[in-house]
Enzyme design. Structure first.
Site, mmCIF file in Angstrom:
data_model
loop_
_atom_site.group_PDB
_atom_site.id
_atom_site.type_symbol
_atom_site.label_atom_id
_atom_site.label_comp_id
_atom_site.label_asym_id
_atom_site.label_seq_id
_atom_site.Cartn_x
_atom_site.Cartn_y
_atom_site.Cartn_z
ATOM 1 N NE ARG A 236 -23.268 -56.081 27.595
ATOM 2 C CZ ARG A 236 -23.599 -57.061 26.750
ATOM 3 N NH1 ARG A 236 -23.860 -58.275 27.188
ATOM 4 N NH2 ARG A 236 -23.669 -56.836 25.444
ATOM 5 C CD GLU A 265 -17.865 -60.030 29.815
ATOM 6 O OE1 GLU A 265 -17.670 -60.065 28.586
ATOM 7 O OE2 GLU A 265 -18.985 -60.165 30.306
ATOM 8 C CG HIS A 283 -20.197 -62.429 27.211
ATOM 9 N ND1 HIS A 283 -20.055 -61.090 27.479
ATOM 10 C CD2 HIS A 283 -21.366 -62.514 26.532
ATOM 11 C CE1 HIS A 283 -21.075 -60.412 26.991
ATOM 12 N NE2 HIS A 283 -21.888 -61.260 26.412
#
Ligand code: DGY
Length: 317
Positions: A236, A265, A283
């Site tokens: 993360r 994000e 991601h």
């Protein structure tokens, strides 16, 4: 039939599965719901199948209708949900562990390889046909014999360790506690973060984002790394302080970074874009058909289990 809201579009077979079990409201355009819209759409529902793009902070959770009893997160991470706030409202939160271990570990390895072997520069040069092979052209860091530090030796960390070991890397790890010998599989445990970072020629961040790990990789801790270390993050973005990492890249304290996840994000700190040595992905950790299907199916099964039995083995709060 229990009524559920599914906040993001799932692969077709998972939506079919959900519609057989639940009275499900789907997001046919796959739009990103605002917090207000999510609250509104959850009216009359018993549970919500959430995604990592839904920010369920305390304020949002407190405004959910009282009929909501479960937030089934379509991810192994659950940093997008305030677990305490959910608990106070008697809402259980579940996640999707195990099914995404292999896919995420593959991306973890790709980040290590891409950053160490200068993939971003190589791709750019190859596309522009402006390169000439020579003995010293785009020399990178070979993994054989290099020390890999795994921050967070859970399932994904261990899978990355096992692949990296087969590539000749020497594995060190930092965790809250030492693993059993079989899980450790020859990796060297460091209780102390400083001693761990001191041997991490390549760092792989694999731990969950929690109060304890947010900004754990920061100005001070980056200095513990060996000169010219490589920093990768498949977990993360919140765990890494971007300004500090970009500064370390600028000073060449850090040789390269490999990142799949970011704070805030889909935006990422523009400082990374200036660096040829930043190997960055959007991601992609769990992005394979097999894994996304397994994750969605598990998120559906978690809800079903909860509605049938009042609990769920993948409960995280
Ligand atoms: C997860 O499940 O937490 C992954 O980051 C999703 O790709």
């Amino acid at each position: 039939m229990k009524k559920i809201l599914i906040t993001r579009r799932l692969l077709r077979s998972s939506e079919e599965k959900a519609s057989k079990i639940f009275d499900a409201k789907f997001n046919t355009n796959d739009e990103l719901y605002s917090q207000e819209k999510l609250i509104k759409l959850s009216a009359g529902c018993d549970g919500i199948l959430t995604a990592l793009t839904d920010k369920l902070d305390a304020e949002t959770i407190n405004k959910l209708p009282s009929s909501i009893k479960i937030l089934s997160n379509f991810a192994v991470g659950f940093g997008n949900i305030d677990l305490e706030a959910a608990k106070k409202r008697n809402i259980i939160v579940t996640n999707t562990p195990e099914v995404l271990t292999d896919a995420t570990a593959e991306i973890g390895i790709l980040l290590i390889l891409g950053a160490c072997r200068r993939a971003p520069e190589g791709i750019e040069a190859a596309k522009g046909s402006n390169w000439k092979w020579s003995a010293d052209y785009l020399i990178g860091k070979q993994l054989t014999g290099t020390r890999l530090g795994i921050l967070g030796m859970g399932r994904i960390g261990r899978k990355i360790a096992s692949i990296a070991k087969s590539l000749g890397m020497i594995i060190h790890y930092h965790n809250r506690s030492k693993l059993s010998d079989d899980k450790e599989d020859g990796a060297i445990y460091h209780k102390d973060l400083k001693s761990f970072l001191g041997v991490s020629d390549v760092l792989s961040v694999c731990c969950p984002a929690t109060k304890e790990t947010v900004d754990l990789i920061n100005k001070e801790t980056l200095e513990y790394l060996p000169q010219g270390a490589v920093v990768t993050n498949v977990a993360r973005g919140d765990i890494v302080n971007d300004d500090a990492l970009i500064d370390a890249l600028n000073r060449r304290k850090v040789y390269a970074v490999g990142l799949d996840v970011y704070k805030g994000e889909p935006n990422l700190n523009p400082g990374y874009l200036k660096h040829k040595s930043a190997f960055i992905l959007p991601h992609l950790g769990s992005a394979s058909k097999h894994t996304r299907t397994a994750m969605a199916d598990l998120a559906i099964d978690n809800m079903n289990e909860f509605f049938k039995s009042g609990s769920c083995k993948n409960k995280v709060n």
